[in-house]
Design a protein around this motif. Structure first.
Motif, mmCIF file in Angstrom:
data_model
loop_
_atom_site.group_PDB
_atom_site.id
_atom_site.type_symbol
_atom_site.label_atom_id
_atom_site.label_comp_id
_atom_site.label_asym_id
_atom_site.label_seq_id
_atom_site.Cartn_x
_atom_site.Cartn_y
_atom_site.Cartn_z
ATOM 1 N N GLY A 200 0.619 -1.384 -0.082
ATOM 2 C CA GLY A 200 -0.036 -0.014 -0.073
ATOM 3 C C GLY A 200 0.904 1.245 -0.092
ATOM 4 O O GLY A 200 2.066 1.093 0.392
ATOM 5 N N ILE A 201 0.207 2.428 -0.423
ATOM 6 C CA ILE A 201 1.087 3.607 -0.461
ATOM 7 C C ILE A 201 -0.078 4.726 -0.390
ATOM 8 O O ILE A 201 -1.128 4.202 -0.438
ATOM 9 N N MET A 247 -6.850 -2.249 -4.553
ATOM 10 C CA MET A 247 -6.903 -1.302 -3.097
ATOM 11 C C MET A 247 -6.741 -2.277 -2.287
ATOM 12 O O MET A 247 -7.191 -3.489 -2.351
ATOM 13 N N LEU A 248 -5.838 -1.916 -1.225
ATOM 14 C CA LEU A 248 -5.379 -2.650 -0.077
ATOM 15 C C LEU A 248 -6.533 -2.515 1.005
ATOM 16 O O LEU A 248 -6.521 -1.298 1.524
ATOM 17 N N LEU A 258 -6.286 -7.714 -0.953
ATOM 18 C CA LEU A 258 -6.428 -6.675 -1.943
ATOM 19 C C LEU A 258 -7.749 -6.837 -2.479
ATOM 20 O O LEU A 258 -8.620 -7.926 -2.437
ATOM 21 N N ARG A 259 -8.293 -5.666 -2.978
ATOM 22 C CA ARG A 259 -9.542 -5.843 -3.761
ATOM 23 C C ARG A 259 -9.403 -5.209 -4.846
ATOM 24 O O ARG A 259 -8.937 -3.996 -5.145
ATOM 25 N N THR A 260 -10.037 -5.803 -6.155
ATOM 26 C CA THR A 260 -9.881 -5.221 -7.513
ATOM 27 C C THR A 260 -11.205 -4.658 -7.972
ATOM 28 O O THR A 260 -12.127 -5.341 -7.712
ATOM 29 N N LYS A 282 -10.586 0.669 6.393
ATOM 30 C CA LYS A 282 -9.804 1.451 5.934
ATOM 31 C C LYS A 282 -9.104 1.017 4.812
ATOM 32 O O LYS A 282 -8.981 -0.418 4.571
ATOM 33 N N VAL A 283 -8.550 1.840 3.565
ATOM 34 C CA VAL A 283 -8.116 1.219 2.423
ATOM 35 C C VAL A 283 -6.939 2.159 1.887
ATOM 36 O O VAL A 283 -6.665 3.390 2.380
ATOM 37 N N LYS A 284 -5.985 1.666 1.527
ATOM 38 C CA LYS A 284 -4.834 2.430 0.523
ATOM 39 C C LYS A 284 -4.879 1.957 -0.882
ATOM 40 O O LYS A 284 -5.205 0.877 -1.340
ATOM 41 N N PHE A 285 -4.378 2.921 -1.713
ATOM 42 C CA PHE A 285 -3.923 2.552 -3.168
ATOM 43 C C PHE A 285 -2.669 1.779 -2.975
ATOM 44 O O PHE A 285 -2.032 1.718 -2.014
ATOM 45 N N SER A 286 -2.622 0.936 -3.847
ATOM 46 C CA SER A 286 -1.325 -0.135 -3.988
ATOM 47 C C SER A 286 -0.438 0.461 -5.184
ATOM 48 O O SER A 286 -0.926 1.283 -6.127
ATOM 49 N N SER A 287 0.786 0.071 -5.023
ATOM 50 C CA SER A 287 1.672 0.556 -5.963
ATOM 51 C C SER A 287 1.417 -0.369 -7.303
ATOM 52 O O SER A 287 0.737 -1.463 -7.315
ATOM 53 N N SER A 288 1.833 0.199 -8.117
ATOM 54 C CA SER A 288 1.795 -0.742 -9.661
ATOM 55 C C SER A 288 2.737 -2.123 -9.541
ATOM 56 O O SER A 288 3.446 -2.029 -8.911
ATOM 57 N N PHE A 289 2.160 -3.056 -10.343
ATOM 58 C CA PHE A 289 2.757 -4.399 -10.322
ATOM 59 C C PHE A 289 4.046 -4.104 -10.998
ATOM 60 O O PHE A 289 4.260 -3.647 -12.142
#
Length: 381
Positions: A200-201, A247-248, A258-260, A282-289
């Motif tokens: 997460g970022i 999203m984390l 993770l949720r897509t 609570k969620v965070k955006f994730s880094s790109s693969f």
């Protein structure tokens, strides 16, 4: 000590697959695991395996996985078949049609069957119909079984648009239901690890309005607006781009999943995810693969292995999104597992993965790996 015999192969047609099963002469198979692309013709495949007299755990796939000492373990246009000679009393296979049952009740029916079959069952499951609530199905299974019951698997895969995954066995095929393989845990050890490598970022955000898998608002704003603003994309880019930025979801116990994004309502500006996203989460955006994602997943496998080295067979459930994001690099994490356990490894690319988290709670994951160790217990005869 019982030694299980295992033989695996790749087939590019139904005829080749059936011939491969019939040509196994070194032992008599008692169980077949078949992961096949839908375009091979699953109804015909289900009819073809029926007369063989072998229980079949079959699922459509978005690509088969079969690791060998050389060559790619990824077989996107072919079926993978794994034959075993397990004693029939060690396992049971059953095809379930949902018949419009609520997801929790459907899972409960699966769980009751497994617990009636074995006092301490472990489940391997593939679910057809991406509209099904996988998390609710898992909870239904758990409710009907002893605490801590092991469940692994995923959603049946398909690369078509729209996706039409299905599951099948020696008894038929269903497009809305599940194929389930139950093991007697007193005879067969079933354990494993789930990992993604994603991190997460940015700052934590709050899901301020949601219903099950549908998220209406994030931090009080329309969910679609928040995601598009973060990714700097338009409505037309939302679905193809967001799959690479899951999203984390941060649970209250500190675990993460993770949720897509699965679909979007462009009028209501809401998003539908491939798993439940509870209101207040609570969620965070994730880094790109990227390379780091694969390296982190491999590190998790390496750290897990020392205390969990026993396996006669590895089942590898990996998300289709990982294959699309990583391309040929996806082989690195598959071969890392193969080189650790040094035993047959088969699996498929799916549309949602199932397995316990680091504290033992079974979850439905997106963009992840569920690695399962199947091992005959040493004292079994």
């Amino acid at each position: 000590m019982l030694m299980v015999k295992i033989s695996s192969f790749v087939a590019r047609s139904i005829e080749e697959l059936i011939e491969g099963i019939k040509n196994e002469k070194t032992f008599h198979p008692t169980l077949a695991l078949i992961f096949s692309p839908a375009k091979m013709g699953l109804p015909d495949l289900a009819r073809a395996v029926a007369p063989l007299g072998i229980p079949v755990f079959g699922s459509s796939s978005a690509g088969g996985i079969l690791a060998t000492p050389s060559g790619s373990p990824v077989h996107e246009q072919a079926a993978v078949c794994c034959l075993l000679d397990l004693p029939a009393s060690f396992f049971s296979v059953k095809l379930f049609e949902r018949n419009n049952e609520p997801a929790t009740e459907f899972g409960n029916r699966i769980g009751r069957w497994g617990h009636e079959t074995f006092s301490h069952p472990a489940f391997i499951i593939s679910i057809a119909n991406l509209d099904n609530n996988g998390e609710a199905i898992v909870r239904g299974i758990e409710d009907a079984c002893p605490e801590g019951t092991t469940i692994y698997g995923g959603f049946a895969g398909d690369v078509a648009v729209p996706k039409k995954p299905a599951v099948f066995s020696h008894t038929g095929l269903v497009s809305d239901g599940a194929i389930v393989l139950a093991f007697d845990q007193s005879k067969v050890s079933v354990q494993g690890i789930t990992t993604s490598g994603w991190t997460g970022i940015g700052v934590e955000l709050e899901i301020t309005s949601s219903e099950g898998r549908i998220v209406h608002t994030i931090n009080g704003r329309p969910a679609m607006d928040v995601v598009e603003e973060y990714l700097n994309i338009s409505d037309t880019e939302l679905l193809p781009v967001s799959v690479n930025f899951p999203m984390l979801l941060i649970r209250s116990d500190g675990t993460e999943v993770l949720r897509t994004i699965f679909a979007a309502d462009f009028e209501k500006r809401s998003l539908r995810f491939a798993g439940n996203v509870p209101q207040g989460s609570k969620v965070k955006f994730s880094s790109s693969f990227g390379y780091n994602t694969i390296d982190t997943a491999i590190r998790d496998l390496n750290e897990y292995y020392p205390g969990h080295s026993e396996a006669d067979l590895i089942l590898f459930f990996s998300c289709l999104a990982r294959l699309r994001a990583a391309g040929p690099l996806i082989s690195n994490e598959i071969m890392a597992a193969y080189n650790l356990w040094k035993c047959p490894l088969v699996g498929f690319f799916c549309c949602g993965e199932i397995g316990p988290n680091r504290i033992g709670t079974c979850e439905l994951y997106n963009d992840s790996i569920a690695l399962v160790q199947i091992h005959i217990r040493p004292d079994t005869e």
